[in-house]
Design a protein around this motif. Sequence first.
Motif, mmCIF file in Angstrom:
data_model
loop_
_atom_site.group_PDB
_atom_site.id
_atom_site.type_symbol
_atom_site.label_atom_id
_atom_site.label_comp_id
_atom_site.label_asym_id
_atom_site.label_seq_id
_atom_site.Cartn_x
_atom_site.Cartn_y
_atom_site.Cartn_z
ATOM 1 N N LYS A 78 -41.619 53.473 40.940
ATOM 2 C CA LYS A 78 -41.511 54.669 40.118
ATOM 3 C C LYS A 78 -41.101 54.287 38.702
ATOM 4 C CE LYS A 78 -39.302 59.141 39.959
ATOM 5 N NZ LYS A 78 -38.301 60.015 40.508
ATOM 6 N N GLY A 79 -41.821 54.809 37.722
ATOM 7 C CA GLY A 79 -41.517 54.527 36.320
ATOM 8 C C GLY A 79 -40.623 55.601 35.734
ATOM 9 N N PRO A 80 -40.351 55.489 34.435
ATOM 10 C CA PRO A 80 -39.514 56.485 33.773
ATOM 11 C C PRO A 80 -40.230 57.826 33.687
ATOM 12 C CG PRO A 80 -40.425 54.974 32.165
ATOM 13 C CD PRO A 80 -40.809 54.454 33.526
ATOM 14 N N PRO A 81 -39.483 58.925 33.594
ATOM 15 C CA PRO A 81 -40.116 60.236 33.440
ATOM 16 C C PRO A 81 -40.963 60.273 32.168
ATOM 17 C CG PRO A 81 -37.729 60.440 33.770
ATOM 18 C CD PRO A 81 -38.031 58.988 33.598
ATOM 19 N N VAL A 82 -42.050 61.021 32.209
ATOM 20 C CA VAL A 82 -42.970 61.081 31.084
ATOM 21 C C VAL A 82 -42.433 61.965 29.958
ATOM 22 C CG1 VAL A 82 -45.292 61.777 30.367
ATOM 23 C CG2 VAL A 82 -44.950 60.599 32.540
ATOM 24 N N ASP A 83 -41.759 63.047 30.299
ATOM 25 C CA ASP A 83 -41.328 63.997 29.280
ATOM 26 C C ASP A 83 -39.949 64.583 29.617
ATOM 27 O OD1 ASP A 83 -41.719 65.333 26.897
ATOM 28 O OD2 ASP A 83 -42.859 66.960 27.801
ATOM 29 N N PRO A 84 -38.921 63.731 29.674
ATOM 30 C CA PRO A 84 -37.595 64.230 30.077
ATOM 31 C C PRO A 84 -36.910 65.022 28.971
ATOM 32 C CG PRO A 84 -37.420 61.959 29.403
ATOM 33 C CD PRO A 84 -38.900 62.317 29.355
ATOM 34 N N ASP A 85 -35.982 65.882 29.382
ATOM 35 C CA ASP A 85 -35.137 66.562 28.407
ATOM 36 C C ASP A 85 -34.279 65.518 27.717
ATOM 37 O OD1 ASP A 85 -36.078 69.100 29.045
ATOM 38 O OD2 ASP A 85 -34.565 69.398 30.594
ATOM 39 N N VAL A 86 -33.876 65.817 26.483
ATOM 40 C CA VAL A 86 -33.053 64.869 25.736
ATOM 41 C C VAL A 86 -31.683 65.464 25.443
ATOM 42 C CG1 VAL A 86 -35.027 63.734 24.655
ATOM 43 C CG2 VAL A 86 -33.907 65.614 23.478
ATOM 44 N N ALA A 87 -30.719 64.587 25.249
ATOM 45 C CA ALA A 87 -29.388 64.983 24.827
ATOM 46 C C ALA A 87 -29.418 65.284 23.335
ATOM 47 C CB ALA A 87 -28.392 63.862 25.122
ATOM 48 N N ASP A 88 -28.390 65.950 22.852
ATOM 49 C CA ASP A 88 -28.319 66.239 21.415
ATOM 50 C C ASP A 88 -28.222 64.958 20.590
ATOM 51 O OD1 ASP A 88 -28.490 68.912 21.974
ATOM 52 O OD2 ASP A 88 -26.406 69.360 21.502
ATOM 53 N N MET A 89 -27.617 63.938 21.144
ATOM 54 C CA MET A 89 -27.490 62.644 20.476
ATOM 55 C C MET A 89 -27.861 61.540 21.468
ATOM 56 S SD MET A 89 -26.431 63.312 17.383
ATOM 57 C CE MET A 89 -25.682 61.864 16.703
ATOM 58 N N ALA A 90 -28.588 60.552 20.985
ATOM 59 C CA ALA A 90 -28.931 59.395 21.808
ATOM 60 C C ALA A 90 -27.690 58.511 21.971
ATOM 61 C CB ALA A 90 -30.053 58.601 21.155
ATOM 62 N N PRO A 91 -27.679 57.662 22.987
ATOM 63 C CA PRO A 91 -26.542 56.750 23.157
ATOM 64 C C PRO A 91 -26.373 55.840 21.947
ATOM 65 C CG PRO A 91 -28.038 56.634 25.031
ATOM 66 C CD PRO A 91 -28.706 57.464 23.988
ATOM 67 N N ASN A 92 -25.177 55.328 21.800
ATOM 68 C CA ASN A 92 -24.891 54.398 20.714
ATOM 69 C C ASN A 92 -24.166 53.160 21.236
ATOM 70 O OD1 ASN A 92 -24.938 53.527 18.080
ATOM 71 N ND2 ASN A 92 -23.053 54.546 17.518
ATOM 72 N N GLU A 93 -24.276 52.911 22.530
ATOM 73 C CA GLU A 93 -23.635 51.752 23.131
ATOM 74 C C GLU A 93 -24.362 50.470 22.722
ATOM 75 O OE1 GLU A 93 -24.272 54.507 24.897
ATOM 76 O OE2 GLU A 93 -22.254 55.172 25.371
ATOM 77 N N PRO A 94 -23.650 49.350 22.744
ATOM 78 C CA PRO A 94 -24.270 48.077 22.368
ATOM 79 C C PRO A 94 -25.093 47.444 23.495
ATOM 80 C CG PRO A 94 -21.956 47.747 22.823
ATOM 81 C CD PRO A 94 -22.206 49.230 22.912
ATOM 82 N N THR A 95 -25.235 48.149 24.599
ATOM 83 C CA THR A 95 -26.041 47.676 25.720
ATOM 84 C C THR A 95 -26.978 48.794 26.160
ATOM 85 O OG1 THR A 95 -24.390 48.417 27.328
ATOM 86 C CG2 THR A 95 -24.236 46.121 26.575
ATOM 87 N N LEU A 96 -28.022 48.437 26.881
ATOM 88 C CA LEU A 96 -28.943 49.430 27.407
ATOM 89 C C LEU A 96 -28.229 50.313 28.416
ATOM 90 C CD1 LEU A 96 -32.102 47.235 27.926
ATOM 91 C CD2 LEU A 96 -31.722 48.953 26.165
ATOM 92 N N THR A 97 -28.596 51.575 28.433
ATOM 93 C CA THR A 97 -27.988 52.535 29.343
ATOM 94 C C THR A 97 -29.042 53.117 30.275
ATOM 95 O OG1 THR A 97 -28.393 54.440 27.919
ATOM 96 C CG2 THR A 97 -26.344 53.177 27.516
ATOM 97 N N GLY A 113 -32.446 45.725 22.143
ATOM 98 C CA GLY A 113 -32.198 45.992 23.552
ATOM 99 C C GLY A 113 -33.168 45.347 24.504
ATOM 100 N N ARG A 114 -34.346 45.040 24.007
ATOM 101 C CA ARG A 114 -35.380 44.362 24.812
ATOM 102 C C ARG A 114 -35.892 45.199 25.979
ATOM 103 N NH1 ARG A 114 -32.204 38.859 24.608
ATOM 104 N NH2 ARG A 114 -32.846 38.179 22.573
ATOM 105 N N LEU A 115 -35.600 46.486 25.985
ATOM 106 C CA LEU A 115 -36.062 47.325 27.087
ATOM 107 C C LEU A 115 -37.580 47.352 27.167
ATOM 108 C CD1 LEU A 115 -35.335 49.281 29.369
ATOM 109 C CD2 LEU A 115 -35.373 51.121 27.697
ATOM 110 N N LEU A 116 -38.240 47.357 26.028
ATOM 111 C CA LEU A 116 -39.691 47.466 26.012
ATOM 112 C C LEU A 116 -40.399 46.122 25.982
ATOM 113 C CD1 LEU A 116 -40.019 50.420 23.498
ATOM 114 C CD2 LEU A 116 -39.867 50.484 25.977
ATOM 115 N N ARG A 117 -39.649 45.043 25.966
ATOM 116 C CA ARG A 117 -40.267 43.714 25.892
ATOM 117 C C ARG A 117 -40.504 43.085 27.251
ATOM 118 N NH1 ARG A 117 -36.648 41.018 21.174
ATOM 119 N NH2 ARG A 117 -37.030 42.605 19.620
ATOM 120 N N GLY A 118 -39.876 43.603 28.270
ATOM 121 C CA GLY A 118 -40.052 43.046 29.601
ATOM 122 C C GLY A 118 -38.905 42.153 29.987
ATOM 123 N N VAL A 119 -38.760 41.968 31.267
ATOM 124 C CA VAL A 119 -37.681 41.144 31.808
ATOM 125 C C VAL A 119 -37.868 39.693 31.427
ATOM 126 C CG1 VAL A 119 -36.571 40.424 33.953
ATOM 127 C CG2 VAL A 119 -37.422 42.765 33.725
#
Length: 90
Positions: A2-21, A81-87
Amino acid sequence: MKGPPVDPDVADMAPNEPTLTAYDEQHVVTYIRLLQAEAEGADWREVARIVLHIDPEREPDRARNAYQSHRARAKWVTEQGRLLRGVGSK
């Protein structure tokens, strides 16, 4: 798998942590759409309405803040974050 949702609801602010969440992983498609819209020169108000589901006419501050924070996070995720670059990528 299962992949990520295609059109999820968003928070008012995106995370700002120094690691992927978990939020980042759930919103990878949102981040891609934001970056594509920016590359195409789309108006931020249209992007907020379509991608983030926030009406900039009714909620201008919320829409602008959500757009800016999610766009910044999308850039961070792809550059640091390298989230989109692959493992295992460097």
